[in-house]
Design an enzyme around this catalytic site. Sequence first.
Site, PDB file in Angstrom:
ATOM      1  N   SER A 209       9.315 -45.016  18.516  1.00  0.00           N
ATOM      2  CA  SER A 209       8.205 -44.585  17.233  1.00  0.00           C
ATOM      3  C   SER A 209       8.489 -43.233  17.706  1.00  0.00           C
ATOM      4  O   SER A 209       9.421 -42.034  18.298  1.00  0.00           O
ATOM      5  CB  SER A 209       7.183 -44.595  18.016  1.00  0.00           C
TER       6      SER A 209
ATOM      7  N   GLU B 296       6.794 -38.801  16.031  1.00  0.00           N
ATOM      8  CA  GLU B 296       5.275 -38.407  17.063  1.00  0.00           C
ATOM      9  C   GLU B 296       5.510 -37.220  15.188  1.00  0.00           C
ATOM     10  O   GLU B 296       6.215 -36.171  15.579  1.00  0.00           O
ATOM     11  CB  GLU B 296       5.109 -37.429  17.625  1.00  0.00           C
TER      12      GLU B 296
ATOM     13  N   ASP C 250      -5.377 -29.611  25.895  1.00  0.00           N
ATOM     14  CA  ASP C 250      -5.058 -28.020  26.663  1.00  0.00           C
ATOM     15  C   ASP C 250      -5.905 -27.173  26.771  1.00  0.00           C
ATOM     16  O   ASP C 250      -7.179 -27.710  25.626  1.00  0.00           O
ATOM     17  CB  ASP C 250      -4.107 -27.344  26.637  1.00  0.00           C
TER      18      ASP C 250
ATOM     19  N   PHE D 175       8.866 -23.502  24.674  1.00  0.00           N
ATOM     20  CA  PHE D 175       7.911 -24.417  24.716  1.00  0.00           C
ATOM     21  C   PHE D 175       8.042 -24.921  25.889  1.00  0.00           C
ATOM     22  O   PHE D 175       7.303 -25.653  26.957  1.00  0.00           O
ATOM     23  CB  PHE D 175       8.809 -25.251  23.843  1.00  0.00           C
TER      24      PHE D 175
ATOM     25  N   HIS E 136      10.623 -42.409  22.318  1.00  0.00           N
ATOM     26  CA  HIS E 136       9.169 -41.718  21.153  1.00  0.00           C
ATOM     27  C   HIS E 136      10.068 -40.538  20.758  1.00  0.00           C
ATOM     28  O   HIS E 136      10.304 -39.580  22.304  1.00  0.00           O
ATOM     29  CB  HIS E 136       8.147 -41.477  22.476  1.00  0.00           C
TER      30      HIS E 136
HETATM   31  P1  FAD Z   1      -4.840 -35.335  32.806  1.00  0.00           P
HETATM   32  O1  FAD Z   1      -3.979 -37.100  32.540  1.00  0.00           O
HETATM   33  O2  FAD Z   1      -6.858 -35.943  32.861  1.00  0.00           O
HETATM   34  O3  FAD Z   1      -3.460 -34.211  33.697  1.00  0.00           O
HETATM   35  C1  FAD Z   1      -4.043 -33.071  33.331  1.00  0.00           C
HETATM   36  C2  FAD Z   1      -4.062 -32.655  34.439  1.00  0.00           C
HETATM   37  O4  FAD Z   1      -5.307 -33.255  35.821  1.00  0.00           O
HETATM   38  C3  FAD Z   1      -2.842 -33.245  35.484  1.00  0.00           C
HETATM   39  O5  FAD Z   1      -2.420 -32.286  36.654  1.00  0.00           O
HETATM   40  C4  FAD Z   1      -3.131 -34.038  36.576  1.00  0.00           C
HETATM   41  O6  FAD Z   1      -2.588 -34.091  37.894  1.00  0.00           O
HETATM   42  C5  FAD Z   1      -4.691 -33.333  36.850  1.00  0.00           C
HETATM   43  N1  FAD Z   1      -5.757 -34.468  36.712  1.00  0.00           N
HETATM   44  C6  FAD Z   1      -6.093 -35.988  36.474  1.00  0.00           C
HETATM   45  N2  FAD Z   1      -6.514 -36.474  36.513  1.00  0.00           N
HETATM   46  C7  FAD Z   1      -7.554 -35.679  37.303  1.00  0.00           C
HETATM   47  C8  FAD Z   1      -8.870 -35.666  37.890  1.00  0.00           C
HETATM   48  N3  FAD Z   1      -9.745 -36.890  37.511  1.00  0.00           N
HETATM   49  N4  FAD Z   1      -9.016 -35.225  39.311  1.00  0.00           N
HETATM   50  C9  FAD Z   1      -7.847 -33.971  39.217  1.00  0.00           C
HETATM   51  N5  FAD Z   1      -7.834 -34.590  38.527  1.00  0.00           N
HETATM   52  C10 FAD Z   1      -6.628 -34.519  37.653  1.00  0.00           C
HETATM   53  N6  FAD Z   1      -1.965 -31.424  23.794  1.00  0.00           N
HETATM   54  C11 FAD Z   1      -2.912 -31.849  22.646  1.00  0.00           C
HETATM   55  O7  FAD Z   1      -3.493 -31.446  22.424  1.00  0.00           O
HETATM   56  N7  FAD Z   1      -2.497 -32.443  21.328  1.00  0.00           N
HETATM   57  C12 FAD Z   1      -2.001 -33.809  21.011  1.00  0.00           C
HETATM   58  O8  FAD Z   1      -1.857 -34.105  20.193  1.00  0.00           O
HETATM   59  C13 FAD Z   1      -0.867 -34.070  22.462  1.00  0.00           C
HETATM   60  N8  FAD Z   1      -0.192 -34.837  22.298  1.00  0.00           N
HETATM   61  C14 FAD Z   1       0.516 -35.181  23.440  1.00  0.00           C
HETATM   62  C15 FAD Z   1       1.319 -35.850  23.700  1.00  0.00           C
HETATM   63  C16 FAD Z   1       2.302 -36.651  25.002  1.00  0.00           C
HETATM   64  C17 FAD Z   1       3.345 -37.661  24.504  1.00  0.00           C
HETATM   65  C18 FAD Z   1       1.814 -35.731  26.128  1.00  0.00           C
HETATM   66  C19 FAD Z   1       3.548 -35.823  27.137  1.00  0.00           C
HETATM   67  C20 FAD Z   1       1.375 -34.621  25.479  1.00  0.00           C
HETATM   68  C21 FAD Z   1       0.629 -34.581  24.580  1.00  0.00           C
HETATM   69  N9  FAD Z   1      -0.620 -32.927  24.574  1.00  0.00           N
HETATM   70  C22 FAD Z   1      -1.015 -32.565  23.502  1.00  0.00           C
HETATM   71  C23 FAD Z   1      -0.284 -32.134  26.163  1.00  0.00           C
HETATM   72  C24 FAD Z   1      -1.408 -32.809  26.864  1.00  0.00           C
HETATM   73  O9  FAD Z   1      -3.088 -32.330  26.069  1.00  0.00           O
HETATM   74  C25 FAD Z   1      -1.386 -31.994  27.630  1.00  0.00           C
HETATM   75  O10 FAD Z   1       0.166 -31.603  28.807  1.00  0.00           O
HETATM   76  C26 FAD Z   1      -2.426 -31.600  28.569  1.00  0.00           C
HETATM   77  O11 FAD Z   1      -2.276 -29.686  29.881  1.00  0.00           O
HETATM   78  C27 FAD Z   1      -3.087 -32.642  29.646  1.00  0.00           C
HETATM   79  O12 FAD Z   1      -3.196 -33.619  29.828  1.00  0.00           O
HETATM   80  P2  FAD Z   1      -3.379 -35.156  29.596  1.00  0.00           P
HETATM   81  O13 FAD Z   1      -3.497 -36.125  28.828  1.00  0.00           O
HETATM   82  O14 FAD Z   1      -1.669 -35.915  30.536  1.00  0.00           O
HETATM   83  O15 FAD Z   1      -3.901 -34.934  31.396  1.00  0.00           O
END
Ligand code: FAD
Length: 277
Positions: free
Chosen positions: A7, A9, A100, A208, A258
């Site tokens: 895939s 991105e 973020d 980055f 990916h």
């Molecule tokens: P989460 O899984 O929620 O985790 C975030 C942090 O919180 C981690 O440190 C985790 O340990 C902690 N955590 C998780 N759940 C809990 C809980 N229930 N209680 C307490 N702590 C918790 N960002 C964008 O803005 N737009 C995009 O399109 C985008 N695409 C991405 C695509 C990929 C493949 C990846 C790997 C990242 C992408 N990101 C994007 C970046 C991502 O949004 C950031 O890395 C963000 O900081 C974390 O997102 P997450 O979904 O992993 O968060």
Amino acid sequence: MSLPKLSFEFFPTRTPEGRAKQVITRKQLSQYAPDFFSCTSGAGGSTREGTMQTIQDILSEGIAAAPHLPCIGMQPQEVVDLLNEYKALGIRHIVALRGDIPSGMGAGMDGLFYANELVSLIKNEFGDHFHIEVAAYPEFHPQARSAEDDLNNFVRKVKAGADSAITQYFYNTDAYFRFVDDVQGRGVDIPIIPGIMPIASFSKLTRFSDTCGAEIPRWLRLKLQSYADDTAAIKSLALDVVTEMCERLLREGAPGLHFYTLNQAGLVSTICQRLGY
Ligand code: FAD
């Protein structure tokens, strides 16, 4: 024998010229028969129209599209409305993320916060309609309280209903396999697809990587640094390193790749060709 999943991105472009260029880039990459093209989306809704436009462009090209959906600060109903729009377009695949925290937001912010909350919401509202992809961090998320905590948080979003995961990019292949072993040991059995970042510019890569917590191994960093402005030398070494990493990942069981294309086809094409796609 079918090739492992593939895939690509993209991020939404801002101008008509950028959009036209992206059509050409996707055409070049579609020759590798990807399973889907995904499009990023800025947290806080900053690129929502651009993401929607890109997703519609991808669909009109006859390829499966997966919008990214960063949920931070969104109200559940806003998410449901957006997903209904995607559903009406025929979308079956979502990359579900926290995103973020936009500067100026943060303390006191209401709405959804962690990705596991978004995954639960999608499952509750849409059942199995969407294939839900989540993010994984083989070198751990930069804000994680500890490695153990981060692994447990990853498991939490898988248990909430994620169907597969894409990793943050990395250049330490062992970190990926260790992560997969660790989460499998905690009962996770979904595919975890390595996210691959080709290297075009050393300065951009270090910028980055500092923010997202991906390590550039010392030997690679020093070697790339020593080429200074010799971009041809940087690209040549980086292509070898990234291709060899992909070969090892696939040889040792990664279920697919990916690519973070950064809207460019050149390096990704070369790697795909070298891998036999
Ligand atoms: P989460 O899984 O929620 O985790 C975030 C942090 O919180 C981690 O440190 C985790 O340990 C902690 N955590 C998780 N759940 C809990 C809980 N229930 N209680 C307490 N702590 C918790 N960002 C964008 O803005 N737009 C995009 O399109 C985008 N695409 C991405 C695509 C990929 C493949 C990846 C790997 C990242 C992408 N990101 C994007 C970046 C991502 O949004 C950031 O890395 C963000 O900081 C974390 O997102 P997450 O979904 O992993 O968060």
